[in-house]
Design an enzyme around this catalytic site. Structure first.
Site, PDB file in Angstrom:
ATOM      1  N   ARG A  19       0.850  -1.180   0.000  1.00 37.17           N
ATOM      2  CA  ARG A  19       0.000   0.000   0.000  1.00 37.17           C
ATOM      3  C   ARG A  19       0.889   1.235   0.000  1.00 37.17           C
ATOM      4  NH1 ARG A  19       2.476   1.812   3.687  1.00 37.17           N
ATOM      5  NH2 ARG A  19       0.943   3.432   3.874  1.00 37.17           N
ATOM      6  N   GLY A  20       0.241   2.394  -0.050  1.00 38.46           N
ATOM      7  CA  GLY A  20       0.988   3.642  -0.197  1.00 38.46           C
ATOM      8  C   GLY A  20       0.925   4.033  -1.665  1.00 38.46           C
ATOM      9  N   ALA A  21       0.455   5.239  -1.928  1.00 37.17           N
ATOM     10  CA  ALA A  21       0.191   5.633  -3.314  1.00 37.17           C
ATOM     11  C   ALA A  21       1.382   5.376  -4.247  1.00 37.17           C
ATOM     12  CB  ALA A  21      -0.263   7.093  -3.355  1.00 37.17           C
ATOM     13  N   ARG A  59      -7.684  -0.079  -6.758  1.00 39.73           N
ATOM     14  CA  ARG A  59      -7.958   0.968  -5.765  1.00 39.73           C
ATOM     15  C   ARG A  59      -8.203   2.282  -6.503  1.00 39.73           C
ATOM     16  NH1 ARG A  59      -4.603   1.195  -0.542  1.00 39.73           N
ATOM     17  NH2 ARG A  59      -6.610   2.020   0.110  1.00 39.73           N
ATOM     18  N   GLN A 117      -2.047   1.656  10.161  1.00 42.70           N
ATOM     19  CA  GLN A 117      -0.788   1.817   9.443  1.00 42.70           C
ATOM     20  C   GLN A 117       0.212   2.669  10.224  1.00 42.70           C
ATOM     21  OE1 GLN A 117      -3.804   2.275   8.060  1.00 42.70           O
ATOM     22  NE2 GLN A 117      -3.907   1.464   5.986  1.00 42.70           N
ATOM     23  N   ASP A 139      -2.761  10.936  -1.523  1.00 44.99           N
ATOM     24  CA  ASP A 139      -3.084   9.919  -2.521  1.00 44.99           C
ATOM     25  C   ASP A 139      -3.513  10.544  -3.846  1.00 44.99           C
ATOM     26  OD1 ASP A 139      -3.472   8.628   0.267  1.00 44.99           O
ATOM     27  OD2 ASP A 139      -3.192   6.961  -1.126  1.00 44.99           O
ATOM     28  N   ASN A 185      -6.202  12.082   1.304  1.00 48.85           N
ATOM     29  CA  ASN A 185      -5.202  11.290   2.015  1.00 48.85           C
ATOM     30  C   ASN A 185      -5.960  10.388   2.987  1.00 48.85           C
ATOM     31  OD1 ASN A 185      -2.412  10.627   2.545  1.00 48.85           O
ATOM     32  ND2 ASN A 185      -2.597  11.711   4.493  1.00 48.85           N
ATOM     33  N   LYS A 186      -5.242   9.523   3.670  1.00 46.93           N
ATOM     34  CA  LYS A 186      -5.844   8.597   4.641  1.00 46.93           C
ATOM     35  C   LYS A 186      -6.898   9.306   5.487  1.00 46.93           C
ATOM     36  CE  LYS A 186      -5.321   5.151   5.252  1.00 46.93           C
ATOM     37  NZ  LYS A 186      -6.228   4.221   4.570  1.00 46.93           N
TER      38      LYS A 186
END
Lengths: 335, 335
Positions: free
Chosen positions: A47-49, A87, A189, A230, A240-241
């Protein structure tokens, strides 16, 4: 860097650090099919853009090399469609796939050329991370206390991270830094990944629950907030998250400047404002249970993976082209 | 009311619903010693500012009735000291113990008189809850969407709750209500307790993670925010479950009025402002693990149980003496 790389090309397959197993176990997994890559992205094993973009690029290269199920053109197209649907929010994924598609078309799906392009995407990301770190380094003086959210570090990228890149460079430069890490529910996370990679790197951090963000900022010793993104809209609104928006409101209340660290590939000038960014809804089970144990009765759940923070709450963007004010964003990153 | 009472006097012992076991199990426990009562409060098997006061009052009555370890005067004093040290933030606990102490002194520690006083504290709390509900009922019209935090319902009081009292009365009156329930980390009182008691009562609720509060409020359909309080200072600043302050900032940003529902016993006019309220620090393990499973590496943790929200973010207090503006609080509840 003492944090292991979260992804590597391994002679025809993709070796990943399974991020769902951290911090309990440092487990590496070989992905050998397109479907395994797609599932690794969907389950957040990767994960992580930026890292999602890299993983998808390697996924296309692998599919072309294995050429299972049709002509090479079909295989590459199928891979791009499948991975592109994993995603919806991060734009880096679609950028990486667009580059792979272009190389595929130009070379007739040549596996070597596709792998070379995936490697370039990976290497460029590492360079971008370091540039972001340099853009943010003046924000992290000796003795700085930095608050972040989620994980925008080594484990989210092909390099030293985005939000954490200035922290790593400050640490390298011998500056004392403390990072305040909100655990970042539902998937933790912050607790599982950010605290883990900072501890591995010998950087001081303090873990808090997400509900403690505002009262921690009130203590008036936080130097700055550094978050990843993101997707960034043309007007500077950014996704973002989930939790970032509330963090940004609390930071403004206490005059703590918020900086958004992201490569230029995160800017989507086709999105005029944050309202146009699609927000991924994830499964209720992420909130109603933990580790197989029920934490809530059977009730409806709202579980967006991201939220949108308006540009007015952003002091500046830290990018691979340096520090950029929200108002300058669109022309600096015009296609 | 279809939610079971969280506490009852049971011929010489105290029967409690063990709130740490919810929502998985509805487990009742008999407390038969002072130490068991104190531990039940410390481990949050019984929690909620009003309920802690009730439990402590019954604890003193039980200790006097069993008279173990010295003269009745010593036993009552020991009970008050031990129970008074369990949790520092809620003021109701100390009010209840002060009443028990006065009765103990007046009657020479008469167990019957002490039990009668504990029962009065319990019954008065139920009446206060209903009055709070009546004060808040106009805020919950048909179709209302109410956001709360933590648990300030049946499970936190001797009656129908504080923050949830207006919701229960609106539901009784046939109004459709939906409650947005943040899960409330670290101990998930929102997910485990509030969602459970609302579901048991047939009231619609939607569970969210704490990081989703701000983006949920942004959707512009939330009628009001209703929270409880553990202590209210003379100027209207109030301590409540950590996360309330961030919620209050987000509510103001989106013009959603925030009301604090609490009995007058929660007002501490001896505390001039929120800065004078002691904030309980709880164990790191509440954040670094869940259900025996590690969720974070070994890193420092900051884990305050409460935060302080300034009076400027409060639209009004809903009390057993009706709706009270923050500026009127001190003289309305002067000792």
């Amino acid at each position: 860097m003492t944090v292991p790389a979260p992804i590597a090309w391994a002679s025809g397959s993709i070796r990943i650090l399974d991020q769902t197993a951290l911090p309990v176990e440092e487990r590496y997994v070989q992905l050998t099919s397109l479907e395994e890559v797609a599932r690794a992205i969907e389950t957040l094993a990767i994960r992580g853009a930026p890292l999602i973009g890299i993983a998808a690029a390697y996924g296309v290269a692998m599919a072309a090399g294995r050429r299972v199920g049709g002509s090479v053109g079909q295989v590459v197209t199928n891979a791009i469609v499948r991975l592109g649907g994993t995603r919806p929010t991060a734009v880096n994924l679609h950028r990486a796939l667009a580059r792979m598609e272009a190389v595929g078309l130009r070379t007739g799906g040549d596996a070597e050329a596709l792998l070379a392009e995936a490697r370039r995407i990976h290497e460029e990301d590492a360079v971008m991370c370091r540039r972001i770190g340099e853009a943010g380094l003046p924000l992290v003086p000796d003795g700085a206390v930095v608050m972040t959210i989620c994980n925008a570090g080594v484990l989210a990228t092909g390099g030293i991270g985005t939000a954490l890149a200035p922290v790593y460079l400050a640490h390298e430069a011998g500056r004392r830094v403390e990072v305040i890490v909100p655990e970042t529910r539902p998937l933790l996370q912050g607790a599982r990944l950010t605290a883990w990679e900072l501890a591995r790197s010998g950087i001081a951090c303090t873990l808090i629950a997400d509900g403690m963000i505002a009262s921690r900022l009130r203590r008036a010793d936080v130097t700055c907030v550094l978050t990843g993104a993101d997707r960034i809209a043309a007007n500077g609104d950014f996704a973002n998250k989930v939790g970032t928006y509330g963090l940004a409101l609390a930071a403004r209340e206490h005059d703590v400047p918020l900086f958004v660290a992201a490569p230029g590939t995160t800017v989507d000038v086709a999105c005029p404002t944050g309202d146009a960014i699609p927000i991924e809804a994830r499964d209720a089970s992420e909130i109603t249970g933990f580790g197989g144990q029920r934490t809530a009765p059977e009730v409806p759940v709202w579980n967006p993976a991201f939220d949108v923070t308006p540009a007015t709450l952003v002091r500046a963007f830290l990018t691979d082209r340096g520090r950029v004010d929200p108002a300058q964003l669109a022309w600096r990153f015009a296609a």
